[in-house]
Each structure stands twice: as structure tokens, then as C-alpha cells.
Design a protein around this motif. Structure first.
Motif, short mmCIF file in Angstrom:
data_model
loop_
_atom_site.label_atom_id
_atom_site.label_comp_id
_atom_site.label_asym_id
_atom_site.label_seq_id
_atom_site.Cartn_x
_atom_site.Cartn_y
_atom_site.Cartn_z
N LYS A 100 -44.48 -37.12 27.43
CA LYS A 100 -43.67 -36.26 28.32
C LYS A 100 -42.24 -36.76 28.41
N GLU A 101 -42.05 -38.06 28.44
CA GLU A 101 -40.70 -38.62 28.52
C GLU A 101 -39.89 -38.25 27.28
N VAL A 102 -40.51 -38.31 26.10
CA VAL A 102 -39.81 -37.99 24.86
C VAL A 102 -39.46 -36.50 24.81
N LEU A 103 -40.41 -35.64 25.14
CA LEU A 103 -40.15 -34.20 25.13
C LEU A 103 -39.04 -33.84 26.12
N THR A 104 -39.07 -34.45 27.28
CA THR A 104 -38.04 -34.21 28.30
C THR A 104 -36.68 -34.66 27.80
N SER A 105 -36.64 -35.80 27.14
CA SER A 105 -35.37 -36.34 26.62
C SER A 105 -34.79 -35.41 25.56
N LEU A 106 -35.64 -34.88 24.69
CA LEU A 106 -35.17 -33.96 23.66
C LEU A 106 -34.57 -32.70 24.29
N LYS A 107 -35.26 -32.18 25.30
CA LYS A 107 -34.77 -30.98 25.96
C LYS A 107 -33.46 -31.25 26.70
N ASN A 108 -33.36 -32.42 27.29
CA ASN A 108 -32.12 -32.78 27.99
C ASN A 108 -30.94 -32.90 27.03
N ASP A 109 -31.26 -33.15 25.77
CA ASP A 109 -30.21 -33.22 24.74
C ASP A 109 -29.89 -31.86 24.13
N GLY A 110 -30.49 -30.81 24.70
CA GLY A 110 -30.20 -29.46 24.25
C GLY A 110 -31.01 -29.00 23.06
N LEU A 111 -32.10 -29.71 22.77
CA LEU A 111 -32.95 -29.35 21.63
C LEU A 111 -34.18 -28.60 22.11
N GLN A 112 -34.71 -27.76 21.22
CA GLN A 112 -35.94 -27.05 21.53
C GLN A 112 -37.15 -27.89 21.13
N THR A 113 -38.26 -27.68 21.82
CA THR A 113 -39.52 -28.34 21.49
C THR A 113 -40.61 -27.29 21.39
N ALA A 114 -41.50 -27.45 20.43
CA ALA A 114 -42.56 -26.48 20.24
C ALA A 114 -43.78 -27.16 19.65
N VAL A 115 -44.90 -26.46 19.70
CA VAL A 115 -46.15 -26.94 19.13
C VAL A 115 -46.62 -25.95 18.07
N LEU A 116 -47.11 -26.47 16.96
CA LEU A 116 -47.77 -25.66 15.93
C LEU A 116 -49.12 -26.30 15.65
N SER A 117 -50.19 -25.54 15.89
CA SER A 117 -51.53 -26.13 15.78
C SER A 117 -52.51 -25.15 15.17
N ASN A 118 -53.54 -25.71 14.54
CA ASN A 118 -54.66 -24.89 14.07
C ASN A 118 -55.53 -24.42 15.24
#
Length: 221
Positions: A100-118
Motif C-alpha cells: 500500500k505504501e508503494v502504490l500510494t507513493s506512485l500515485k502521489n508522484d502523479g502516476l497511474q496504478t492498475a492491476v492485470l490478472s487472470n
């Protein structure tokens, strides 16, 4: 990685700890609990690949059950109740501590986050909510929306279309080296999370970066 606009993660193994159900029922599964887990993982990939080659798309929920039935039968686990509990627990996984900390940091840097799964959309969304990370994801994409499984290029095409981005703007992050090989062959920047020092696939398509935990993703250039 300045050109990257979106980080796309494989859910199971990259963000979510999939071994937890087997740890919880280790006593009931016996001394082969870890081996059953590993065989279950490999059979899921084998069955999804085989069914794809047959042009017989099958729900991933069914594939997971077929694979678990096989793995348990090989090692003499016949209790249907245990298998049902494992599959239920697999819908209630926890994420790794740094996720969660990493995903939050990426978003705070203005980047999108997504999941791709089977995984199927309903189970995937439910599991991500249970893990407490759905609020730091901008998109959740399932191969069921394409009726093809990774590493089919059709799956990666779909994600790029949904995000509206060229493939060189997307970084794909997975704990599965076969998954990384597929993404790398497609042209995504690829990052392999090798937490357990696994042997990489002997294929011509390699990860651009190899990290030992998700937090290292924030240090890549």
C-alpha cells in the motif's frame, strides 16, 4: 523511469500473498503443504495454456479448482472441506507489507496504478477490497474481459487500449517470470519481483529490472 505513465501489476503474488491459505491449513494438508501449493500454481498455468490452445475459454475460478483438485489428489488430500476452505481463503488474501505504501507513493508522484490478472473480475475486485488496496488502484483489469489468458498479446493490447497509452509508457510488474517474459516480448517495460530467489525462465525475453521487494520499485531509474 521517466517515460512510464502507468504501473500495471499482477495481483496474485506481486501484490497479494497467495501462500497464506496453505500456511493456515498446513496441519490439515500435512508435510506436503508447500509442494501442493507449488503444484497448484504450475497446474493453473498449464491448464489455462492448454485450454487457450484448444480455443476453449474457461472461467479462471474453474481452472483454479481443477488445478487444486489435481495437486491435492497427487498428495493424497481427499478432504473436500479443506479444498473449499483454501479456495475461500484465496478470495480473502492480504497484501505484502510494503504494497500500500508503494502504490500510494506512485500515485502521489502523479502516476497511474492498475492491476492485470487472470482472476475473474468479481473475485479480483472483492479480494483487492479485502486487502485494503482497491482505493490506491486506478484500474482493475481481468483477462476474462478478453476471453484470453496471459501471456496472449490480446491481453496486453486490451490493457493498453483501456489506459489509452502506448506500450512503451506502461511498466508491467509481476512475481511470475513467465508473466514477465510475455510482457517483455510485447514491449512493456518489465519488472520482476523475485522475493524468493526463483530461477528465471530460459526464454529470450527477460525482465528489464529484477527487484527483491516492491519497495525497490521506487528506486529504479
Amino acid at each position: 523511469m521517466k517515460k512510464i505513465k502507468t504501473y500495471v501489476f499482477n495481483a496474485y503474488g506481486a501484490l497479494l500473498d497467495t501462500y497464506l491459505p496453505f500456511e493456515k491449513y498446513r496441519e490439515e494438508l500435512g508435510e506436503h503443504a508447500l509442494i501442493i501449493y507449488k503444484l497448484w500454481r504450475s497446474k493453473r498455468l498449464q491448464y489455462s495454456s492448454q485450454l487457450s490452445l484448444m480455443n476453449q475459454y474457461t472461467s479462471y475460478d474453474k481452472i483454479q479448482k481443477y488445478a487444486l483438485d489435481f495437486a491435492c489428489e497427487v498428495y493424497g488430500v481427499t478432504d473436500e472441506g479443506i479444498k473449499k476452505k483454501i479456495l475461500t481463503e484465496h478470495s480473502q488474501l492480504h497484501c505484502y507489507p510494503d504494497v500500500k505504501e508503494v502504490l500510494t507513493s506512485l500515485k502521489n508522484d502523479g502516476l497511474q496504478t492498475a492491476v492485470l490478472s487472470n482472476g475473474t473480475p468479481q473475485k479480483l475486485n472483492s479480494t483487492l477490497r479485502h486487502a485494503g488496496i482497491s482505493d490506491v488502484l486506478d484500474g482493475v483489469y481481468s483477462t476474462e474481459q478478453v476471453h484470453a489468458y496471459k501471456p496472449s498479446p490480446a491481453v496486453y493490447d486490451f490493457v493498453g487500449e483501456q489506459l489509452g497509452l502506448a506500450r512503451n509508457k506502461i511498466c508491467f510488474v509481476s512475481s511470475n517470470s513467465w508473466d514477465i517474459a510475455g510482457a517483455a516480448s510485447y514491449g512493456f517495460t518489465s519488472v520482476w519481483i523475485n522475493r524468493y530467489e526463483r530461477t528465471p525462465e530460459h526464454l529470450p525475453y527477460k525482465a528489464d529490472h529484477v527487484i527483491k521487494n516492491l519497495a525497490e520499485l521506487l528506486t529504479l531509474e
